[in-house]
Design an enzyme around this catalytic site. Structure first.
Site, short mmCIF file in Angstrom:
data_model
loop_
_atom_site.label_atom_id
_atom_site.label_comp_id
_atom_site.label_asym_id
_atom_site.label_seq_id
_atom_site.Cartn_x
_atom_site.Cartn_y
_atom_site.Cartn_z
CG ASN A 102 -1.84 1.09 1.13
OD1 ASN A 102 -1.47 2.36 1.18
ND2 ASN A 102 -3.17 0.78 1.30
CG ASN A 130 -4.12 5.25 1.54
OD1 ASN A 130 -5.02 5.67 1.38
ND2 ASN A 130 -3.70 4.84 2.93
CB CYS A 133 -5.55 7.68 4.20
SG CYS A 133 -5.00 7.91 6.12
CB THR A 197 -11.70 3.75 7.62
OG1 THR A 197 -11.15 4.93 7.21
CG2 THR A 197 -11.10 2.66 8.06
N GLY A 251 -14.54 -4.26 4.57
CA GLY A 251 -15.32 -3.51 5.59
C GLY A 251 -15.94 -4.34 6.49
N GLY A 273 -9.81 -6.92 7.85
CA GLY A 273 -9.22 -5.94 8.51
C GLY A 273 -9.10 -5.82 10.01
CB THR A 274 -11.48 -4.22 12.33
OG1 THR A 274 -11.33 -2.64 11.60
CG2 THR A 274 -11.50 -3.64 13.83
#
Lengths: 312, 316
Positions: A102, A130, A133, A197, A251, A273-274
């Site tokens: 990235n 990216n 962001c 995000t 997501g 991700g998270t």
């Protein structure tokens, strides 16, 4: 049945063993995860954002938990291009999954400089641009929300990446994400990743100040999943389906069914991700689960599932 | 322990709850037991290292057990793991038991109170770097504020077992006596002998108590209590080491005292963290570099949580 299911995919011209990635910023430079999972078993791995010079990142607090999600405002903390190439790329080269880096920058020249250097590395299958962001003053989302800027940065980077995959990561909170997606594809993107995000805020009601030092941060986690599924489906229908451009959908994915939803919506591959923060290694379980789902539905090749949404 | 004690093999392990005792209005002590690979991983955990507990599936306590001031927080669904250090670690018959001292402050710790024997909890650990013992030390001073007393009890156990030529004294501070996270203070005779707290006395470690409101022990901040003690001590500063854990403002004062008196000092820092394993970059701690005036961010989870106090840029 399960052993007959083929979940390998063609992703913008390269073959991936399976459609599961880990998302940028949630899996470091890969070495941090080695105690928890075999990173090579992923379809793809995406590094955290790399910038030309090292960046310390934002002041703390950098995160805050929200209902079924979290906000982060890390601010592109990374070791910088030189150290990344010297210290991290050699280990990444040994991974048998596809490695994406990235890349981020405050100016188009910075994106180009980082891209050019990385494009010459055999370790790198592709770059994720990216332009979405929400946590830096310059660059990031300011590129991704303006179609003319999207075109400028994408085409400039495309010029220097040779045959590497150029995947553009889209911001979700724009008037029409398909407009941004179309511009990215028209100017050289051969894959799209979405969503990044959502810009968000949490307020401390005692002090009446934002909790994050950066005031705002990017919302991720299960809270954003239904919106992300919708946006993937929208971009798939309106932009990528007819062109055969793959989408890396992400997501809030933390379970097998979450991943399958994104694929049905139109994602060729998915990124966890998270959830890596809570259950490092969960991406590997999702790979097996996707195979099991396909078997249970008599789907022999995962590509039958991509974009198979049936609308009433 | 002369080197920083780092985690052996980090992993996700399941632990079985073996106790969850309330020891004060808001304080609890949770016992967890590991077997197999988890037992091995946690057996050698150093004081000040930590683990991440997944409490997202743990039920809330019954409504009448939820304090009014946490009723709002109780509505929150939690996602991230919660980091905890340990107050004690014991190994027996191939099993490792760890105790966690915790204070009920939000939706995670509130859920924790409803854990009971035989429940299982997913634990990531062991994580971070704990306290270490520099060469040539004869006196160790353990200075805690509030919940910081937890890992320092673990440290007292290790120091008295493995470093017998080091004299250990503990200083435990809090705003009021109710906010001291200890079961019960010792009687007056013990106090006169310098043993205020059973939790340290069990290791033969002297302990003093300081409360801001004077409701127990020294009246004033624990750092003033430390200063008074240092004023009376005839030990050489270079033979002393201070270990501190507690609120950052207190750590800053401890660090200042240590600097002024030229005493080695280690502080355990606390930050909001998502992963605890070095990937999320949330838990940045501003640290000085060798170059004057320059600072960088280090990660509380993987570079700390215990740091040499000289390296920290305190803002409070």
């Amino acid at each position: 049945m399960e052993e007959k299911v083929n979940i390998s995919i063609d992703f913008a011209g390269i073959r991936l063993g399976n459609p599961v990635f880990t998302a940028s910023g949630t899996c470091g430079y890969a070495d941090e995860l080695s105690d928890f999972m075999d990173v090579s078993s992923l379809g793809g791995f995406i590094t955290k954002s790399i910038t030309a010079k090292p960046r310390q990142g934002n002041a703390t607090p950098r995160i805050v938990e929200t209902d079924s999600g979290m906000l982060n405002a890390i601010g592109w903390a990374n070791i910088g291009l030189d150290a990344f190439v010297e210290e991290k790329l050699p280990a990444l080269e040994k991974l048998s999954c596809a490695v994406f880096v990235n890349i981020a920058g405050e100016t188009i020249d910075e994106y180009v400089a980082v891209a050019e250097r990385l494009a010459s590395s055999d370790a790198v299958a592709g770059l994720e641009l990216n332009i979405s962001c929400p946590n830096v003053e310059l660059g990031g989302i300011s590129f991704g929300t303006d179609p003319s800027q999207v075109a400028a940065v994408t085409s400039a980077v495309k010029n220097v990446v040779g045959d590497k995959i150029l995947m553009v990561k889209l911001p979700p909170a724009v008037t029409d994400v398909s407009v941004i997606a179309q511009v990215a594809v028209d100017t050289g993107a051969n894959a799209l990743s979405l969503v990044n995000t959502f810009t968000a805020m949490v307020i401390d009601i005692e002090t009446r100040k934002p909790i994050l030092a950066n005031a705002t941060g990017g919302l991720s986690g299960p809270a954003i999943k239904p919106i992300a599924v919708y946006l993937v489906n929208k971009v798939y229908n309106e932009v990528t389906k007819s062109l055969g451009i793959p989408i890396l959908g992400m997501g809030g994915i933390r379970t097998v069914s979450d991943a399958v939803e994104f694929i049905i919506a139109g994602a060729s591959a998915v990124a966890v991700g998270t959830a890596n923060f809570v259950e490092p290694g969960c991406a590997v379980k999702i790979i097996d689960g996707i195979k099991g789902y396909c078997a249970s539905k008599n789907i022999l090749n995962i590509k039958e599932l991509v974009g198979s949404l049936e609308v009433n | 322990m002369s080197e920083k004690c780092s985690a052996a093999k980090r992993g996700v392990y399941w632990a079985t709850v073996c106790g969850n005792k309330q020891i004060g209005e808001r304080f609890y002590r949770l016992g967890l037991e590991f077997s197999g690979a988890g037992a091995e991983a946690f057996a050698k955990i150093g004081a000040g290292q930590f683990a991440q507990l997944d409490l997202s599936e743990t039920a809330l306590p019954p409504a009448d057990k939820i304090p009014d001031e946490l009723a709002d927080a109780a509505e929150r669904k939690i996602l991230l793991r919660r980091p905890f250090s340990f107050v004690d670690v014991t190994t027996k018959h191939n099993k490792t038991s760890v105790d966690i001292l915790y204070c009920v402050i939000g939706p995670g710790s509130l859920r924790m109170t409803s854990l009971s024997a035989k429940d299982t909890v997913s634990v990531i650990g062991p994580l971070g770097n704990g306290f270490w013992v520099p060469d040539g030390k004869k006196t160790a001073l353990l200075v805690s504020g509030g919940m910081g007393a937890g890992p320092l009890q673990h440290l007292a156990k290790i120091l008295t077992a493995d470093f017998r030529d080091i004299n250990v004294t503990a200083f435990a501070g809090a705003k009021t006596v109710e906010e001291l996270p200890f079961e019960r203070q010792l009687d007056e005779i013990s106090q006169q002998l310098g043993f205020w707290l059973r939790e340290f006395a069990r290791y033969g470690v002297e302990s003093l108590v300081a409360t801001d409101d004077g409701s127990s022990g020294f009246a004033g901040p624990v750092t003033d209590c430390l200063l008074e003690w240092l004023g009376k001590s005839d030990s050489a500063c270079e033979s002393m080491v201070i270990y501190s854990c507690g609120p950052e403002a207190m750590l800053a004062r401890v660090a200042k005292i240590a600097k002024e008196k030229n005493i080695d000092c280690q502080v355990s820092m606390e930050r909001r963290m998502a992963c605890g394993i070095g990937i999320c970059q949330s838990c940045a701690v501003e640290c000085k570099t060798d170059r004057p005036g320059e600072s960088i961010y280090k990660m509380c989870c993987t570079d700390g949580p215990v740091f040499n106090s000289k390296t920290i840029v305190f803002h409070s």
